[in-house]
Structures are given as C-alpha cells and as structure tokens.
Design a protein around this motif. Sequence first.
Motif, short mmCIF file in Angstrom:
data_model
loop_
_atom_site.label_atom_id
_atom_site.label_comp_id
_atom_site.label_asym_id
_atom_site.label_seq_id
_atom_site.Cartn_x
_atom_site.Cartn_y
_atom_site.Cartn_z
N HIS A 139 30.60 46.26 45.70
CA HIS A 139 30.07 44.49 44.88
C HIS A 139 29.98 44.57 43.97
O HIS A 139 29.52 43.81 43.43
CB HIS A 139 30.43 44.10 46.24
N ASP A 187 29.13 48.00 49.70
CA ASP A 187 27.85 47.00 49.49
C ASP A 187 27.40 48.03 47.42
O ASP A 187 27.86 46.70 46.53
CB ASP A 187 26.46 47.12 49.26
N SER A 201 31.67 45.14 40.57
CA SER A 201 32.27 44.52 40.49
C SER A 201 31.93 43.44 39.41
O SER A 201 32.49 42.64 39.14
CB SER A 201 33.61 44.28 41.49
N LYS A 202 30.62 42.86 40.05
CA LYS A 202 29.95 41.78 39.48
C LYS A 202 29.61 42.51 38.55
O LYS A 202 29.85 41.35 37.28
CB LYS A 202 28.64 41.64 40.44
#
Length: 77
Positions: free
Chosen positions: A30, A27, A33-34
């Motif tokens: 992720h 998580d 990366s956002k």
Amino acid sequence: MALGRLSQALLKSSLTQSRRQLSATADQGHDASKLWKRLTYLVALPGVARFPWGDGSKSLFHNRELNALPGGYEGDE
C-alpha cells in the motif's frame, strides 16, 4: 494428550506469525502504491505536459551522432 496440545500450540503460533507477515507485506504494498501515485502526479504528468525537449522530432535523451532525425543525422549536409 500433551503431544496434541503441543502440536496445536505450534500450529496456532505459526498461523499467527504468517498472518502478521502477510499484513506487513500488504502494508508495504500500500505504501509503494502511494509512492507511485505521487510520482505519477507530481513528476510524470507535469514533465509530459510541458514537453521540455524540443520540437517533437527529438527525444528527451537525443544524441546527435547516434539518433537520426526524419531528415537524416544532424551534421550530415
């Protein structure tokens, strides 16, 4: 038998704990990366498209005394 049950319980709890840690790490990756995707689209691309630092012979962090231009240093005439 009690020792076998105890070892199975310990193994099961360690496996579920490691799964939780892996999912938490996934998580976080992720989310990172956002963040980088947003920074690329909102900061990097507009900055490169406008090219605010001059005529192309100088860099964004140009220093007159340390960075030479194609014709030599600025001020040497």
